[in-house]
Design a protein around this motif. Structure first.
Motif, short mmCIF file in Angstrom:
data_model
loop_
_atom_site.label_atom_id
_atom_site.label_comp_id
_atom_site.label_asym_id
_atom_site.label_seq_id
_atom_site.Cartn_x
_atom_site.Cartn_y
_atom_site.Cartn_z
N SER A 123 0.80 -1.22 0.00
CA SER A 123 0.00 0.00 0.00
C SER A 123 0.84 1.28 0.00
O SER A 123 0.30 2.37 -0.17
CB SER A 123 -0.94 0.01 1.22
OG SER A 123 -0.18 0.12 2.40
N GLN A 124 2.15 1.16 0.17
CA GLN A 124 3.01 2.34 0.23
C GLN A 124 3.16 2.95 -1.16
O GLN A 124 3.39 2.25 -2.14
CB GLN A 124 4.39 1.95 0.77
CG GLN A 124 5.32 3.13 0.95
CD GLN A 124 6.59 2.73 1.67
OE1 GLN A 124 6.56 1.91 2.58
NE2 GLN A 124 7.70 3.31 1.26
N ASP A 125 3.03 4.26 -1.23
CA ASP A 125 3.19 5.00 -2.48
C ASP A 125 4.58 4.72 -3.05
O ASP A 125 5.58 4.72 -2.31
CB ASP A 125 3.03 6.50 -2.20
CG ASP A 125 2.99 7.34 -3.46
OD1 ASP A 125 3.77 7.06 -4.39
OD2 ASP A 125 2.18 8.27 -3.51
N LEU A 126 4.67 4.47 -4.33
CA LEU A 126 5.96 4.16 -4.96
C LEU A 126 6.96 5.29 -4.84
O LEU A 126 8.17 5.07 -4.90
CB LEU A 126 5.75 3.79 -6.43
CG LEU A 126 5.02 2.47 -6.68
CD1 LEU A 126 4.81 2.25 -8.17
CD2 LEU A 126 5.78 1.29 -6.07
N ASP A 127 6.48 6.52 -4.67
CA ASP A 127 7.37 7.68 -4.53
C ASP A 127 7.87 7.85 -3.10
O ASP A 127 8.73 8.68 -2.84
CB ASP A 127 6.66 8.97 -4.97
CG ASP A 127 6.37 8.97 -6.46
OD1 ASP A 127 7.09 8.29 -7.21
OD2 ASP A 127 5.42 9.66 -6.87
N ASP A 128 7.32 7.09 -2.16
CA ASP A 128 7.72 7.20 -0.76
C ASP A 128 8.96 6.34 -0.53
O ASP A 128 8.91 5.11 -0.64
CB ASP A 128 6.56 6.72 0.14
CG ASP A 128 6.88 6.82 1.61
OD1 ASP A 128 8.02 7.19 1.98
OD2 ASP A 128 5.99 6.49 2.42
N PRO A 129 10.10 6.96 -0.20
CA PRO A 129 11.34 6.19 -0.03
C PRO A 129 11.46 5.45 1.30
O PRO A 129 12.39 4.67 1.48
CB PRO A 129 12.42 7.27 -0.14
CG PRO A 129 11.77 8.49 0.40
CD PRO A 129 10.31 8.40 -0.03
N THR A 130 10.52 5.66 2.21
CA THR A 130 10.61 5.07 3.54
C THR A 130 10.80 3.56 3.49
O THR A 130 10.00 2.85 2.89
CB THR A 130 9.35 5.40 4.37
OG1 THR A 130 9.17 6.82 4.37
CG2 THR A 130 9.48 4.91 5.79
N GLY A 131 11.87 3.08 4.09
CA GLY A 131 12.12 1.65 4.19
C GLY A 131 12.69 1.00 2.94
O GLY A 131 12.97 -0.19 2.94
N ARG A 132 12.88 1.76 1.91
CA ARG A 132 13.38 1.16 0.65
C ARG A 132 14.90 0.96 0.65
O ARG A 132 15.43 0.24 -0.17
CB ARG A 132 12.94 1.99 -0.53
CG ARG A 132 11.42 2.05 -0.63
CD ARG A 132 10.94 2.46 -2.00
NE ARG A 132 9.51 2.75 -2.00
CZ ARG A 132 8.55 1.84 -2.03
NH1 ARG A 132 8.86 0.56 -2.08
NH2 ARG A 132 7.29 2.19 -2.05
N THR A 133 15.59 1.61 1.59
CA THR A 133 17.02 1.41 1.78
C THR A 133 17.28 1.12 3.26
O THR A 133 16.41 1.36 4.10
CB THR A 133 17.83 2.66 1.36
OG1 THR A 133 17.41 3.77 2.15
CG2 THR A 133 17.67 2.96 -0.13
#
Length: 150
Positions: A123-133
């Motif tokens: 459900s996280q927006d693809l533009d939201d970088p949170t947790g992606r690194t």
């Protein structure tokens, strides 16, 4: 920008496990502000834990504007989480039974960990970088991370 090589079981950049606080300060300068008996911060994003004898016992690296920390030529903070795990797995497998699956990956053979505070979900927006690194890379001497896998 400085580049520090991550040397599994040895240290990070010029810092080696077993060095004293004085050794560390001579190599990279004074610690940032208030430290406690166990942990001091250097260059804003480099946390060094000291044992009871005042020797380097663990190093934790956050993403930094002051330096890059490289493992086998790659800055793990600059890779997306899946790519960072895959890069480290070229050197050693992670322990699938380590605590906090998805948040923490522990590579016992390397005495290295990757950590993030959030695991993105569908459900996280693809533009939201949170947790992606990963937010932190931890490096310990031999025996720091036990292998919990069977």
């Amino acid at each position: 920008m400085k580049a520090f090589d991550i040397l599994p079981t040895v240290g990070v950049g010029p810092i080696r496990f077993g060095m004293t606080r004085a050794d560390v300060r001579e190599l990279i300068g004074p610690h940032d502000g208030d430290g406690d008996e166990e942990r001091e911060w250097y260059l804003e994003d480099l946390a060094i834990d000291f044992d009871a004898a005042g020797k380097v016992a663990f190093i934790e690296i956050a993403e930094s504007e002051n330096f890059r920390a490289l493992l086998d030529g790659e800055c793990l903070h600059e890779l997306d989480a899946d790519s960072a795990v895959a890069h480290v797995e070229k050197l050693a497998p992670f322990d699938p039974d380590a605590p906090e699956p998805g948040y923490t990956y522990v590579f016992p053979k390397l005495q290295l960990s990757l950590w993030r505070s959030v695991v993105p979900d569908a459900s996280q927006d693809l533009d939201d970088p949170t947790g992606r690194t990963f937010e932190a890379v931890g490096v310990g001497p031999d025996g720091y991370f036990p292998n919990t896998g069977g």
